[in-house]
Design an enzyme around this catalytic site. Structure first.
Site, PDB file in Angstrom:
ATOM      1  N   SER A  73       0.812  -1.217   0.000  1.00 55.24           N
ATOM      2  CA  SER A  73       0.000   0.000   0.000  1.00 55.24           C
ATOM      3  C   SER A  73       0.851   1.274   0.000  1.00 55.24           C
ATOM      4  O   SER A  73       1.684   1.456  -0.866  1.00 55.24           O
ATOM      5  CB  SER A  73      -0.940  -0.079   1.202  1.00 55.24           C
ATOM      6  OG  SER A  73      -1.917   0.895   1.165  1.00 55.24           O
ATOM      7  N   ASP A  90      -2.668   6.280  -3.306  1.00 56.31           N
ATOM      8  CA  ASP A  90      -1.490   5.673  -2.686  1.00 56.31           C
ATOM      9  C   ASP A  90      -0.973   4.544  -3.581  1.00 56.31           C
ATOM     10  O   ASP A  90      -1.479   4.335  -4.691  1.00 56.31           O
ATOM     11  CB  ASP A  90      -1.805   5.195  -1.255  1.00 56.31           C
ATOM     12  CG  ASP A  90      -2.719   3.983  -1.242  1.00 56.31           C
ATOM     13  OD1 ASP A  90      -3.480   3.802  -2.210  1.00 56.31           O
ATOM     14  OD2 ASP A  90      -2.678   3.208  -0.267  1.00 56.31           O
TER      15      ASP A  90
HETATM   16  P1  NG1 Z   1      -2.595   1.987  11.879  1.00 55.94           P
HETATM   17  O1  NG1 Z   1      -1.138   1.844  11.649  1.00 55.94           O
HETATM   18  O2  NG1 Z   1      -3.258   0.846  12.629  1.00 55.94           O
HETATM   19  O3  NG1 Z   1      -2.922   3.327  12.465  1.00 55.94           O
HETATM   20  C1  NG1 Z   1      -3.000   2.744   9.332  1.00 55.94           C
HETATM   21  C2  NG1 Z   1      -4.038   3.813   9.195  1.00 55.94           C
HETATM   22  C3  NG1 Z   1      -5.386   3.160   9.064  1.00 55.94           C
HETATM   23  C4  NG1 Z   1      -5.424   2.149   7.932  1.00 55.94           C
HETATM   24  C5  NG1 Z   1      -4.224   1.207   8.043  1.00 55.94           C
HETATM   25  C6  NG1 Z   1      -4.109   0.253   6.895  1.00 55.94           C
HETATM   26  C7  NG1 Z   1      -4.146   6.010  10.252  1.00 55.94           C
HETATM   27  C8  NG1 Z   1      -4.121   6.784  11.519  1.00 55.94           C
HETATM   28  N1  NG1 Z   1      -4.058   4.695  10.369  1.00 55.94           N
HETATM   29  O4  NG1 Z   1      -3.314   1.948  10.459  1.00 55.94           O
HETATM   30  O5  NG1 Z   1      -6.356   4.141   8.916  1.00 55.94           O
HETATM   31  O6  NG1 Z   1      -5.489   2.782   6.688  1.00 55.94           O
HETATM   32  O7  NG1 Z   1      -2.995   1.914   8.190  1.00 55.94           O
HETATM   33  O8  NG1 Z   1      -3.469   0.759   5.800  1.00 55.94           O
HETATM   34  O9  NG1 Z   1      -4.228   6.607   9.167  1.00 55.94           O
HETATM   35 ZN    ZN Z   2      -3.406   1.412  -0.005  1.00 57.06          ZN
END
Ligand code: NG1
Ligand code: ZN
Length: 539
Positions: free
Chosen positions: A69, A277
């Site tokens: 991602s 992304d």
């Molecule tokens: P984590 O690392 O659990 O905060 C992040 C994003 C999520 C989601 C995931 C998966 C923020 C604060 N957190 O998760 O919203 O998109 O990555 O890609 O943006």
């Molecule tokens: Zn993504």
């Protein structure tokens, strides 16, 4: 528990080629597994075994997308696709962890045996697993590792090559529904529905400058744009692969830095721009600011949710009485800007529901409504329609343009998962139907200034949360200290949670000024460092 002999032998023979890296302890996080690509051979192989089992169990098609991602290019990861096209169901996440962490071949065979027994899978074979990857150089090799796992269960892997994550989800969903499912069908379905939605309206007239994050979104948007020729949507693709994936560009870069991405120096202030992304499942709109060169005004997931809700509200209010009551819910996480939540509640009159971070939670909650709109602030989301509502719309579509348009909207916006390419069409259609520029969209509400910080602690699991992650349950005393820090701050709000994708604790704060938000985030970060085993110097 005996595993069928053929499976045991196949796992044993193939597993040697995909050994568990020494000391590597993979953990199924917010969106699957993620790590440095060179660590992931065994994880992919084992996910292949599991998704084959999932396919056999459902007598259907499942999917594996090799992607990390928005993470840096040397990372990779995997997102797993249910037969419905949605993300892997939570009950199977435990299997994923157990398989990925088996230490020896015999442990692995025992874990496979246990999965097959618990799921009542007696014989191998049946089903298909579709495997795709993003543009990371490690993608094809890791896809092959996953395919080797799939074959161990006598299931056919289908190598789909380069796809966006949402395209693979859409293809699995469509194929299991017996609908046209090829990549070309995806483009045709989205483009056709977009044309229905904008029929009779004037093109916005300006070019859309799309930052493709140097990822898979570039070739895929180029293919979609071909189908859109004549629909009055001119897209200028930037960061199409000549630079580093997610490096100095992409939706995550924009959200974190609010700076213009690479290769935007020539784009005029006020121009309509968007960024996706690395695997094209997140979407941000933005525009270069006139008074602060190099900086961008962001239109994030919250704002996209508001625009989607407005479009839904317009269309639903134009339905004939036969449509009955239609429930619309907006699902957000604690990261949604307080101003956006207030706008939705007070001005749009829609229900707002808050879930923990992670699209799997938002997606599930969106199913509670006839139309469930969910977006994370970072731009990951979609609009889900329940089947019964779609059936009602189909009956009305002949006599009601609004019903036909709502049906078209359900096709434009990916029903399997959040999809940046389909999100672009949603935003473009919504703006165009109102003849709105970015100014009107920006004027809906003013974001409360916010700040996100990360704190490294020895063990982030010491932090546990309740109330959709808005409050800390442990360590004892931390929440009371955060409450005390927030109390004197006008319009202050703050929370902390362990990340599911990085080894850090995330801190979020908002307040009525940027200085106050920064100060509150800093104060809360210090509390986390002091009370949850901070590593290194205090923030
Ligand atoms: P984590 O690392 O659990 O905060 C992040 C994003 C999520 C989601 C995931 C998966 C923020 C604060 N957190 O998760 O919203 O998109 O990555 O890609 O943006
Ligand atoms: Zn993504």
């Amino acid at each position: 528990m005996a595993v069928p002999t053929s499976v045991g032998a196949a796992v044993e023979a193939a597993s040697a080629r995909y050994p568990l890296a020494k000391g590597f302890r993979p953990s199924y996080g917010t969106a699957g597994f993620r790590a440095l690509a060179e660590l992931l051979d065994s994880t992919m192989f084992r996910c292949g075994i599991m998704m084959a089992a999932r396919a056999i169990k459902a007598s259907a098609i499942t999917g594996i997308c090799i992607t990390a991602s928005h993470n840096p290019a040397p990372d990779n990861g995997v997102k797993l696709v249910e037969p419905s096209g949605e993300m892997l169901c939570q009950e199977w996440e435990t299997y994923a962890n157990d398989l990925a962490n088996a230490q020896t071949d015999s442990d692995l065979i025992a874990q496979v045996a246990s999965l097959l027994a618990r799921e009542g899978i007696a014989a191998p074979g049946g089903g298909i697993v579709m495997i795709a990857h993003d543009t990371r150089p490690s993608g094809p090799h890791l896809a092959e590792a996953a395919a080797a796992g799939v074959r161990c269960l006598g299931v056919e892997p289908q190598m789909c090559g380069l796809l966006t994550t949402p395209q693979l989800h859409w293809m699995v969903m469509s194929r299991n529904r017996g609908q046209p499912w090829a990549e070309a069908d995806y483009c045709a379905a989205l483009a056709g529905a977009y044309q229905q939605l904008v029929a009779g309206t004037q093109p916005l007239g300006q070019t859309l400058y799309m930052d493709c994050a140097n990822g898979v979104g570039a070739p895929k948007m180029a293919a979609l744009a071909q189908q859109l020729a004549g629909a009055g949507l001119a897209v200028d693709l930037r960061n199409t692969g000549e630079g580093v994936l997610n490096g100095g560009c992409g939706s995550d870069f924009l959200q974190k830095d609010r700076q213009l991405p690479a290769n935007y120096a020539d784009v005029p202030a006020g121009a309509r721009c968007c960024a996706v992304d690395g695997d094209s499942d997140r979407l941000m709109y933005f525009t270069p600011l006139a008074d602060t060169p190099g900086k961008a005004l962001l239109f994030d997931g919250d704002r996209i949710a508001c625009l989607s809700a407005m479009l839904l509200r317009d269309l639903i209010s134009a339905l004939p009485p036969g449509a009955g009551d239609v429930s619309v819910g907006i699902i957000q996480t604690a990261y949604a800007n307080g101003a956006a939540s207030a706008y939705i509640r007070d001005n749009l009159g829609c229900a707002v529901e808050v879930t923990p971070t992670g699209v799997k939670y938002l997606h599930e909650a969106a199913h509670h409504y006839d139309c469930g709109v969910y977006f994370e602030a970072n731009g990951h989301g979609t609009v889900l329609f329940v089947k019964d509502f779609l059936a009602r719309l189909e009956q009305l579509a002949g006599e009601s343009r609004a019903a036909a348009d709502l049906l078209a909207l359900s096709v434009v916006i990916n029903q399997a998962v959040g999809d940046a390419l389909s999100g672009i069409l949603l935003v473009e259609a919504a703006l165009r139907r109102r003849a709105w520029g970015l100014d009107q969209w920006a004027a809906l509400y003013t974001d409360l200034p916010s700040r996100q910080l990360k704190v490294t602690v020895a063990d982030r699991t010491v932090i546990t949360t309740t109330d959709a992650e808005t409050r800390c349950a442990s360590p004892a005393g931390l929440q009371a200290a955060i409450d005390a820090a927030v109390a004197p701050v006008p319009r202050g709000r703050a929370f902390v949670r362990p990340s599911g994708t990085e080894d850090v604790v995330r801190v979020y704060a908002e307040a009525d000024s940027q200085e106050a938000a920064d100060a509150l985030a800093g104060a809360v970060a210090k509390l986390v460092h002091a009370q949850a085993g901070g590593v290194g110097p205090a923030p």
